[in-house]
Design a protein around this motif. Structure first.
Motif, PDB file in Angstrom:
ATOM      1  N   GLN A   1       0.827  -1.204   0.000  1.00 61.48           N
ATOM      2  CA  GLN A   1       0.000   0.000   0.000  1.00 61.48           C
ATOM      3  C   GLN A   1       0.850   1.238   0.000  1.00 61.48           C
ATOM      4  O   GLN A   1       0.588   2.194  -0.715  1.00 61.48           O
TER       5      GLN A   1
ATOM      6  N   LYS B   1       1.006   3.905  -3.081  1.00 63.65           N
ATOM      7  CA  LYS B   1       0.160   5.051  -2.731  1.00 63.65           C
ATOM      8  C   LYS B   1       0.198   6.082  -3.845  1.00 63.65           C
ATOM      9  O   LYS B   1      -0.823   6.592  -4.269  1.00 63.65           O
TER      10      LYS B   1
ATOM     11  N   GLN C   1      -5.065   1.726  -4.272  1.00 63.80           N
ATOM     12  CA  GLN C   1      -5.303   1.184  -2.939  1.00 63.80           C
ATOM     13  C   GLN C   1      -5.929  -0.195  -3.011  1.00 63.80           C
ATOM     14  O   GLN C   1      -6.846  -0.423  -3.776  1.00 63.80           O
ATOM     15  N   TRP C   2      -5.422  -1.090  -2.175  1.00 63.55           N
ATOM     16  CA  TRP C   2      -5.995  -2.422  -2.036  1.00 63.55           C
ATOM     17  C   TRP C   2      -6.059  -3.181  -3.344  1.00 63.55           C
ATOM     18  O   TRP C   2      -6.900  -4.016  -3.538  1.00 63.55           O
TER      19      TRP C   2
END
Lengths: 321, 367
Positions: free
Chosen positions: B351, B355, B360-361
């Motif tokens: 993550q 970034k 994300q995820w």
């Protein structure tokens, strides 16, 4: 048929299942006791979810999490097996996007997850001690003959919470017994225990971490109003209790598997279907005699067929599955 | 003499050769297992750290195989390791085993004592030339093992067939173990390199980089650390270990070394706190400078030097922006708790790394 995404969280104390729809709305949610039988709990849970959903929902993908996530994954045919720390963080961000600190207290473990701008930046889990967990609270409640549901209510009725040692369950228990035998009121002892638990948790699990609001408090213990009040007292802020606080792990892994399934064109789930609740699963274990490690190998069979082995260090058995 | 020694990672291949060339019968303790742990926990003081217990257990197993003497190292500074040898010796004596202990203290501290101890290992009349030959062969073997192990750690995170690298590396160790002359060792090293290079890999795979630091025994012995380096590599991580035995010997016995590590630690910690406490700080700094994504600290439960390091690490971590996960290791044999934490740590690092890319995820992997 409407699409549904199933998340299953099999923890030491509770087994939780959540189904979310295409818009991430919760269609079904089940919270039951694991009672030392994870497979039985999963099967009971599946049956209850199927009843709650009724017809018209097709499960498109399944994810599992919790300490029995690998076992659960094999039993139901999961598309994603994810650790509970990540699953809890995902559910929390989904419920409270601006969250900076998550307190999660479950049956056997407790964790603190630190987030900044929706990203996990640090986490900690209790390592050597159960003093800050739900099991300990339950044990004390049953020792005092109080239903765990009444625990919080009684704590709030305390006038003078007594000081209980919170570093260690053994210290806490002997301190509690001592105070009880000298005539302190049970409400004051319970409130003291709630404060001791929170103090220990923040000092031990939260050691060296910057705990900024907003705080989200989740996990089975978040139901306990006494613990909530103790958090508010120590932090100076009310923690936010998300609507689905009891089943956040299952919700998180459902969200993750939904995203993963939608990202892959032509994705087909490995889910065995709700019929998995009717299948005959058998677990057996044996001591491997291949080396002096004598690993306790677990063997899972479905309808008489070998599904998987695990528990060996060298991979001799687990590579068979 | 029938001599045994501490079992630690792959080092037994070297000790075995060294002792037999010096005219002794090496008694290689069995690889630590639950049985070793049972022995160790039964006879060691309850509060002793896990390396102490495992070593005690493995000495007892070596005694069953006929060991009469132990050669081991001492230690300096405020760490219990310095007392391991006398304490082990007394516990064994209480159990009725009278073992000779040859304790090698760091030679740079007291050259005379080091020589006196070492002398016990040498045959009475041995030419300096012959001795140097024996030592240099051991040195070549040690370096060859470390070389191939390092290579295996480059390959494993990219392997296409899970478990393949581990199998091939075992094969490499057998090859090196059988080599006795320098030219055989060089050939075995080359053969090992070739075998490892033949493993099918995914060259395009994006990897995280994690450094592994901490107390030397738990870092080097996979039985105690649950093969943490391999676990990480199988999660797609390029895992670099801070300690290899050859480097450690070079820096602590041959020339006063590890200066860069100590210099790197200086803004945070100037004192030797015993064990590898100072190194843990310095190595975290160095990994951050080398652009690693994260660091895993391994520490025996209740190890003071590592506890000191752990309490300083949050400052290093926040100033240099490098996440650190600390794992305290004791006699637990269940690996689930370690796996959960490592997996979550790897998620966290992905993550952080992505970034900037706004993904994300997105790093979830299908089971």
């Amino acid at each position: 048929m409407e699409a549904g995404y199933l998340g299953i969280d099999v923890g030491s104390v509770s087994t939780n299942l959540v189904v979310i729809g295409p818009g991430t709305e919760v269609l079904a949610s089940v919270y039951i006791r694991t009672q030392g039988d994870p497979i039985g709990a999963i099967q009971r849970g599946l049956k209850m979810v199927a009843e709650e959903l009724g017809d018209g929902i097709e499960i498109k993908a399944v994810g599992t999490t919790g300490s029995a996530r690998h076992l659960a994954g094999v039993v139901v045919g999961a598309d994603l097996v994810k650790n509970e720390i990540t699953a809890h963080a995902v559910a929390s961000i989904h419920s409270v996007p601006e969250v900076k600190t998550i307190f999660e207290i479950g049956g056997q473990d407790s964790k603190i997850i630190i987030l900044r701008d929706g990203i996990v930046t640090d986490f900690a889990m209790n390592t050597v001690c159960a003093a800050g967990t739900g099991s300990f609270l339950e044990h004390q409640a049953s020792r005092l003959g109080i239903p765990i549901e009444k625990f919080g209510e009684l704590a709030l009725a305390a006038k003078n919470p007594v000081r209980i040692a919170g570093r260690c369950t053994v210290f806490a228990e002997s301190d509690m017994i001592h105070k009880q035998q000298t005539g302190h009121r049970v409400e004051d002892i319970i409130a003291g225990l709630c404060e001791a638990l929170v103090r220990n948790y923040l000092n031990n699990v939260g050691k060296g971490k910057e705990l900024l609001p907003p705080y989200v408090f989740q996990g089975g213990v978040a139901a306990n109003t006494g613990i909530r009040a103790a958090f508010a007292k120590f932090l100076g802020f009310e923690p936010i209790i998300p609507q689905h606080y009891k089943v956040m792990g299952a919700l998180g892994v459902a969200l993750l598997v939904k995203e993963e399934a939608e990202r892959r064109p032509g994705f087909v789930t490995a889910f065995r279907g709700f019929a998995a609740s009717e299948l005959r699963y058998q677990v057996g274990s044996f001591e491997c005699e291949g080396c002096p490690n004598r690993c306790e190998v677990v063997n899972l069979r479905m309808e008489g067929k070998n599904l998987a082995y695990w528990g060996d260090r060298c991979g001799k058995w687990s590579n068979l599955s | 003499m029938r001599i045994t020694f501490p079992y630690m990672g792959h080092s037994h291949w070297v000790f075995r050769q060294l002792l037999s060339e010096l005219g002794h019968e090496p008694i290689v303790p069995p690889r630590p297992t639950k049985r070793t742990l049972d022995y160790g926990t039964r006879y060691a003081p309850e509060f002793a750290c896990i390396p102490f217990k495992v070593l005690l257990g493995s000495y007892l197993e070596a005694i069953e195989l006929g060991a009469e003497a132990v050669v081991t190292t001492g230690g300096v500074g405020p760490c219990r390791a310095g007392y391991y040898a006398p304490l082990h010796q007394r516990i064994l004596a209480d159990l009725g085993y009278d073992l000779d202990f040859i304790v090698l203290e760091p030679p740079l501290r007291n050259l005379k004592d080091f020589y006196r101890q070492l002398r016990k290992l040498f045959p009475p009349r041995i030419g300096i030339g012959k001795l140097l030959g024996i030592l240099s062969r051991a040195w070549v073997k040690l370096n060859a093992i470390d070389y191939l192990e390092r290579l295996s750690h480059q390959i494993r995170p990219r392997e296409l067939e899970p478990g393949r690298t581990t199998k091939v590396f075992e094969q490499c160790l057998e090859l090196l173990g059988a080599a006795t002359t320098v030219s055989e060792m060089k050939a075995a090293r080359e053969e090992g390199r070739r075998l490892l290079a033949e493993i099918p890999v995914d060259r395009e795979k994006e990897l995280l980089k994690i450094g592994i630091i901490g107390e030397i025994y738990v870092v080097l012995e996979p039985f105690i650390n649950h093969n943490v380096q391999i676990l990480l590599e199988e999660m797609g991580v390029l895992a670099d270990r801070s300690i290899y035995l050859a480097d450690w010997v070079r820096g602590n016995a041959l020339i006063p070394g590890e200066k860069d590590i100590k210099r790197a630690a200086r803004p945070y910690l100037k004192e030797l706190v015993g064990g590898h406490g100072l190194n843990s700080i310095g190595e975290t700094v160095l990994y951050a400078r080398r652009g690693f994504d994260g660091v895993v600290q391994l520490a025996p439960f209740a190890c003071i030097p590592e506890i000191v390091a752990k309490s300083i690490i949050p400052a290093v971590s926040s100033i240099l922006d490098i996440p650190v996960l600390t794992l305290f290791l004791d006699e637990q044999t269940g690996v689930a708790g370690i796996k959960t934490r490592l997996e979550a740590f790897v998620d966290l690092l992905w993550q952080k790394k992505r970034k900037g890319a706004g993904a994300q995820w997105k790093q979830v992997t299908l089971a």
